[in-house]
Each structure stands twice: as C-alpha cells, then as structure tokens.
Design an enzyme around this catalytic site. Structure first.
Site, PDB file in Angstrom:
ATOM      1  N   CYS A  56      82.651  50.950 -65.582  1.00 30.10           N
ATOM      2  CA  CYS A  56      83.547  50.816 -64.433  1.00 30.10           C
ATOM      3  C   CYS A  56      84.272  52.114 -64.130  1.00 30.10           C
ATOM      4  CB  CYS A  56      84.550  49.691 -64.667  1.00 30.10           C
ATOM      5  SG  CYS A  56      85.539  49.897 -66.163  1.00 30.10           S
ATOM      6  N   SER A 115      89.129  58.719 -71.352  1.00 26.12           N
ATOM      7  CA  SER A 115      89.144  57.402 -70.716  1.00 26.12           C
ATOM      8  C   SER A 115      90.322  57.251 -69.764  1.00 26.12           C
ATOM      9  CB  SER A 115      89.212  56.301 -71.776  1.00 26.12           C
ATOM     10  OG  SER A 115      88.062  56.303 -72.582  1.00 26.12           O
ATOM     11  N   GLN A 122      86.626  50.400 -76.060  1.00 23.99           N
ATOM     12  CA  GLN A 122      85.467  49.837 -75.379  1.00 23.99           C
ATOM     13  C   GLN A 122      84.376  50.883 -75.148  1.00 23.99           C
ATOM     14  OE1 GLN A 122      86.609  47.999 -71.727  1.00 23.99           O
ATOM     15  NE2 GLN A 122      84.774  46.768 -71.553  1.00 23.99           N
TER      16      GLN A 122
END
Length: 454
Positions: A56, A115, A122
C-alpha cells in the site's frame, strides 16, 4: 566465450515519500500481473534477476543487472506498458538507486526505517513474500538471495538494538488510534460500537488485534469463510473475544448498520462502490487501508472516510522521537551496507583463482631456485625449465579453474568458495577488490529525492 561483466544492483522505487495514493494505486500489482511483469524484465539481456515489492505504501523493483542504464530503461518501459502510465511521467517520479545506494535503501526498507510508520514490522513479511514469489518462479537466484538474506540480518540487528516502536507502529494501529481521537472529539468512545473489518489479510488481522483491545462488537467480513475461521482460531489468545464472521454477500447490510468500518482487502479494484454507500441517520467512520482503494470516492452525510495518506497526522505525533531513535538504526544500516559489499568482494572467484595461480608459480620458482643452488640443475637451463613449470601448473590448474568459475555462478556457491579459501589459506584481505564508503549516501538520504541516474 561470453564476456564477463560485473553484476550491479539496482532499485527503482515509487513510495509514499514522493508518490500520492492515486499514483500508487495505478502502479499496484496483482499476483498474475506481477509474474508477467517480472518475466518480461528477466527476458532482457541487461537484467539477471528481479523481484517486485508492491504494498500500500510502495511499488519497487529490485534487480541484479549487467548494464544499469539498459536495465533502468527496460524497467520503466515495462511499467509504461503494464500500467499505461506515460514513460516521461514515470521517469520524473521514479527514485532510482544503484549499487551501494540500492543496498542501503533495501536494508532501510527491510528494517522499516523507510516505512510510513517507522518501526512497523509488516514490511519484513512483505519483503519475504516478494522474494519467495520471485524465487519460486525462477526469477531470482544467487544475487538477490544474498541481498535479501543480508537485509533480514540487518533488520534483526536494528530491531534488537534500536527502539523505533510506538503504541501504533502499523498503519492499522495508527487508524485505530485516529479513530479513538475522532470519537473523543465528539464526546464518544470506541467501546460498545459496532465495528466491521473487511478482509482477513495481514492488514485486516492487525486491525482486529488493535480493535480487540476495546469493548467493541466485532464482525469480520471475508469472501472465504474457512480462511477467516482458521485465521481467528490462530488468534484466539491475542484477540480473546468472539468475533462474528460474515460472508461477503452480507456486506451491504453490515456497512449500513456498522458504526465503524476498517477495509483492507487485496482486491485489484474497489469493493464498495458509490452506489452501495447509502445515507444513514447515525454517524459512521470508515478507514480504507487498501491500495488500490477498496472504497470509491463519495460524499455522504454522517460518513467520514479516511485513506492511508490521511493518517499522517497520527503518525507525526510520535514521529520526532522515532526519527531520533531511527538515526541509530541508519548507522546500523550503513555498517551493514559496508559489510555486505566487503563480503561480496571476498566471494569473487577471479581474485581467488589469481591467488591460487600465484601460489603455484611461487612454489615452482622456489623449487627451481633450490635445485640450481644445490647443483641439481645448471643455471643456464633456468629459463627453459621455468617455461616448462609454468606450462605444467597451468595445465594442472585448468580444470579446477573452470570448475571454480562454474561454481561461482551457482546459487550454492558461497559455502564452496569459503571452503576453497580455507583450503588454500586465502584470507579476505587478499581478495578485497576495493573499499566502500557509505557516508555520502547517509548524508543524501536525509533528502526525499535521491539521484535518479545510475
């Protein structure tokens, strides 16, 4: 004979740092499309191995290549073909990193320092899945195996040495935290709310874990009921409450009734269309954590819809502390990058072969000098005997040399090369090709955009 060319690493990156959700949505890959894309890349003569990370927050190609500029153009042209995005636009948006910069970036991604939510875990699983997919489909081998395995070692070292976690070190955690703040602003709490989670993938599981900390009525909606049941059985201790499982056919009724919806499917298109979103008398809050987005754009009274990029406010609250701690993480990444390059250089077979031949030559000449000194051989024969010895050890080493070169191309070559180094007492200093400095990249990494040209 094919000309030997040195392997280079390249990363072509489109991430949350400089690409909005709409463009990330266009670039996102499904599994079948990902396979076709990677096969197209590996058919090009400039690209040896390739893998694709599509999440995503990022779409990135990692590759080992023989010619950087040709590989870069191949990757961008295939992205243009598969995603119908103009090539010039892709060129302007892509962050392209080569060799040490590519390694540094890969290690930073694996360590979750790059991130959206620094410290989230994740990404490690997502990177493992990307590598496994490419490896099982014969699209990567020795080069990317070395890179990814070392990246995981680096990530473990960062995790064990640096505190970059927070109470919501995941996108799902940030969403639930944002939800509690929004409800608090209007004098409400999450407790007793009817909450639905759409999707039983990794993001959906994380959302369930965070939501289960509150006294809510949870419903999990999933296309495959058996998969959802199996997943919940494995999470009984963590969730510690009964979660109702509903089939996808009940989606319409559930989203009409639920106070809160967290949607995180892996669908390649929206699953909640504008026509499905009906006006309601009660206030609802929805979080769309999927890319491509699960929920179509719509304006409906009493409904708030938040996307991944809307979570920046929550993430920013703990950003300064995490960034301060992340500096130590980047130091570890820098050190690991240097160590990786040094290790790669010690695995090169060419200097090992060269040193083996040098050992053979030195031994031959020492014995020749000894024979002349002791009178076993007239000194005027020295030049001719030297030629004979040179021809003899070249003949003797020819097949071993060929076998070592062949072994160097194998995915299992590393233990064999280390064994050869041990047998011939060849230390790493002998085979070091050059020294690598990473400080320049560490300075540049503070900027959002990095040099694009290999």
């Amino acid at each position: 004979m094919q000309e030997h060319r040195e392997i280079q690493y390249i990363v072509v990156s489109f991430s949350h740092r400089h690409i909005d959700i709409a463009m990330r949505e266009k670039l996102a890959f499904g599994e079948e499309e990902r396979l076709a894309f990677l096969r197209a890349l590996c058919e090009h003569s400039a690209i040896k191995e390739a893998m694709l990370l599509s999440t995503c927050n990022r779409v990135e190609v990692y590759a080992s290549v023989l010619e950087a500029k040709a590989a870069r153009e191949c990757i961008l042209q295939n992205l243009e073909s598969f995603k119908q995005i103009p090539l010039e636009q892709l060129r302007s948006l892509a962050n392209i990193r080569l060799n040490q910069y590519a390694i540094y970036h890969t290690f930073s991604v694996a360590s979750s320092l790059d991130s959206l939510v620094v410290g989230e875990t994740q990404i490690t699983g997502q990177l493992k899945d990307a590598y496994r997919f490419a490896y099982e489909n014969l699209l990567c081998g020795k080069d990317l195996t070395r890179l990814v395995h070392y990246a995981f070692r680096c990530a473990a070292q960062v995790r064990n040495s640096v505190d970059i976690s927070s109470s919501h070190t995941s996108v799902a955690g940030a969403a639930v935290h944002m939800l509690t703040l929004r409800l608090k602003e209007r004098g409400e709490s999450l407790d007793s709310k009817q909450v639905a989670v759409l999707g039983a993938g990794e993001m959906g599981v994380l959302a369930l874990k965070h939501l289960a900390k509150h006294d809510v009525r949870l419903t999990l909606i999933n296309r495959n009921i058996q998969n959802a049941q199996k997943m919940l059985e494995n999470l009984t201790e963590e969730i510690g409450r009964k979660v109702e499982i509903a089939p996808f056919s009940q989606l319409q009724g559930i989203i009409d009734r639920a106070d809160v919806l967290v949607s995180a499917t892996g669908a390649p298109h929206s699953v909640i269309s504008a026509e499905m979103i009906r006006p309601s008398a009660h206030r609802r809050v929805w979080f769309d954590l999927a890319v491509p987005r699960d929920i179509e754009e719509v304006q409906v009274e009493n409904l708030e819809i938040y996307r991944i990029d809307d979570l920046q406010e929550i993430i920013a609250q703990t950003k300064l502390q995490r960034e301060e701690n992340a500096k130590d993480g980047y130091k570890i990444v820098e050190q690991c990058t240097q160590e990786f390059f040094k290790w790669l250089q010690t695995l090169s077979v060419d200097p090992i072969i060269k040193h083996m031949r040098a050992l053979a030559k030195d031994s031959s000449l020492k014995e020749l000098d000894r024979a002349i000194k002791k009178g076993f051989l007239p000194s005027e024969y020295r030049q001719n005997v030297e030629k004979i010895l040179h021809s003899a050890f070249n003949t003797f080493l020819h097949k071993p040399t060929m076998r070592i070169k062949e072994a160097g191309e194998s995915i299992n070559s590393d233990p064999m090369i280390e064994a050869i180094k041990s047998i011939f007492d060849i230390n790493d200093e002998i085979v070091m090709l050059n020294k690598y400095k990473c400080e320049e990249y560490l300075a540049r990494s503070q900027n959002t955009k990095n040099p694009k040209e290999p």
